[in-house]
Design a protein around this motif. Structure first.
Motif, PDB file in Angstrom:
ATOM      1  N   ASN A   1       0.806  -1.204   0.173  1.00  0.00           N
ATOM      2  CA  ASN A   1      -0.011   0.021   0.004  1.00  0.00           C
ATOM      3  C   ASN A   1       0.755   1.369   0.036  1.00  0.00           C
TER       4      ASN A   1
ATOM      5  N   HIS B   1      -0.587   4.974   1.502  1.00  0.00           N
ATOM      6  CA  HIS B   1       0.277   5.474   2.668  1.00  0.00           C
ATOM      7  C   HIS B   1       0.619   7.163   2.680  1.00  0.00           C
TER       8      HIS B   1
ATOM      9  N   ARG C   1      -6.447   5.189   4.789  1.00  0.00           N
ATOM     10  CA  ARG C   1      -6.701   3.831   5.723  1.00  0.00           C
ATOM     11  C   ARG C   1      -7.659   2.874   5.182  1.00  0.00           C
TER      12      ARG C   1
ATOM     13  N   GLN D   1      -6.381  -0.701   5.980  1.00  0.00           N
ATOM     14  CA  GLN D   1      -6.527  -0.903   7.712  1.00  0.00           C
ATOM     15  C   GLN D   1      -8.035  -1.221   7.660  1.00  0.00           C
TER      16      GLN D   1
ATOM     17  N   HIS E   1      -8.658  -4.930   6.521  1.00  0.00           N
ATOM     18  CA  HIS E   1      -8.026  -5.979   7.566  1.00  0.00           C
ATOM     19  C   HIS E   1      -9.079  -5.900   8.662  1.00  0.00           C
ATOM     20  N   ALA E   2      -9.401  -4.789   9.278  1.00  0.00           N
ATOM     21  CA  ALA E   2     -10.275  -4.599  10.494  1.00  0.00           C
ATOM     22  C   ALA E   2     -11.692  -5.454  10.152  1.00  0.00           C
TER      23      ALA E   2
ATOM     24  N   VAL F   1      -0.789  -6.897  12.755  1.00  0.00           N
ATOM     25  CA  VAL F   1      -1.153  -6.285  11.549  1.00  0.00           C
ATOM     26  C   VAL F   1      -1.081  -4.948  11.512  1.00  0.00           C
ATOM     27  N   GLU F   2      -1.547  -4.117  12.800  1.00  0.00           N
ATOM     28  CA  GLU F   2      -1.508  -2.755  12.842  1.00  0.00           C
ATOM     29  C   GLU F   2       0.039  -2.079  12.752  1.00  0.00           C
TER      30      GLU F   2
ATOM     31  N   HIS G   1       1.128  -2.315   9.584  1.00  0.00           N
ATOM     32  CA  HIS G   1       0.457  -0.830   8.779  1.00  0.00           C
ATOM     33  C   HIS G   1       1.670   0.284   8.928  1.00  0.00           C
TER      34      HIS G   1
ATOM     35  N   TYR H   1       3.768   2.381   6.525  1.00  0.00           N
ATOM     36  CA  TYR H   1       3.431   3.982   6.332  1.00  0.00           C
ATOM     37  C   TYR H   1       4.836   4.605   6.377  1.00  0.00           C
TER      38      TYR H   1
END
Length: 278
Positions: free
Chosen positions: A188, A192, A197, A200, A203-204, A229-230, A233, A237
């Motif tokens: 991504n 970024h 987002r 993100q 994935h959430a 995972v967070e 990300h 970024y």
């Protein structure tokens, strides 16, 4: 802190006002005075070359900080506003047209790229450090592959430990099909840069979906996996911003030196075939 920010804004507006006045004065001289002197391109050419030397000196100044030649911040401001003046002077030197001859065209193209990357770099240098600070922590660029590998190993270790249970194959399949590739490489990049987002959120949503089918003893595993995972990300970024900074420097600085060398060749050729000096 607020007063310091106000003082910075005032200095920037003052410098921009002076720069605008200088450009306006150059424009007036080009329209009203230059036609009286047929060889005015020599004058504008030498002025432009002197400015390019000054702009190039900024990079040398950063490499010799022990010399008492003013702060790096002061030289950066000089670099920015003198660079804007150089753009106007370049247009006047070329007569607001595209030059003839492959060398002159190469110089023009090189100058345009250097100028555009300089403007982009101005925005990057003021925007990206703030973004990196807001992100919470900054991982050194050289360590990012190692950190990415550590995150992947942590995730895979969690999956293998959870694979001992009878229902853990659900999470193992989820990792294999949804997250396996995500942990192996940078993802991504452009999203970024735009601070999107979307990835993100996707994935959430996937974690919310699988939690509907996960057993109670798997909820904690999913929670820890979501945290990894967070973190990934956030690492991606930081990678996007820092890589952009490095690519910009790779484009702007070498081309600046190339432009200087080409300009010296241009001066040599002009004076070799002009027959006399102005």
């Amino acid at each position: 802190m607020a007063q310091k920010h106000i003082d910075i804004l005032r200095r920037r507006w003052a410098a921009l006002t002076v720069t605008t006045l200088v450009i306006a004065a150059l424009g007036y001289a080009y329209v009203n005075i230059a036609p009286l002197y047929p060889r005015h391109p020599y004058l504008s050419g030498w002025a432009l070359f002197a400015i390019m030397l000054l702009l190039t000196f900024f990079n040398l100044r950063k490499k010799v900080p022990f010399l008492r030649l003013g702060s790096t911040g002061l030289w950066l401001q000089i670099h920015i506003y003198v660079g804007l003046v150089s753009g106007a002077l370049f247009l006047m030197h070329t007569g607001f047209g595209w030059p003839h001859g492959w060398l002159n065209q190469l110089i023009a193209l090189c100058f345009i790229i250097v100028f555009i990357t300089g403007v982009i770099g101005l925005w990057i240098s003021r925007e990206f450090p703030r973004r990196l600070t807001v992100a919470g922590f900054e991982t050194p660029f050289e360590r990012m592959p190692q950190v990415r590998r550590q995150l992947r190993q942590s995730a895979e270790s969690m999956i293998l430990q959870g694979a001992e249970g009878p229902a853990s194959s659900l999470i193992a399949d989820f990792y294999t099909h949804k997250l396996g590739l995500f942990f192996t490489s940078h993802e991504n990049f452009f999203a970024h840069l735009q601070r999107s987002r979307t990835a993100q959120a996707a994935h959430a949503a996937q974690f919310d979906e699988i939690q509907r089918y996960a057993r109670k003893n798997e909820q904690e595993l999913l929670k820890k996996l979501a945290e990894l995972v967070e973190q990934k990300h956030l690492l991606d970024y930081q990678y996007s911003l820092q890589l952009t900074l490095r690519v910009w420097l790779f484009a702007h600085i070498p081309l600046s030196y190339s432009l200087l060398i080409l300009s010296i060749a241009h001066i040599f050729i002009v004076y070799s075939f002009s027959g006399s000096t102005p």
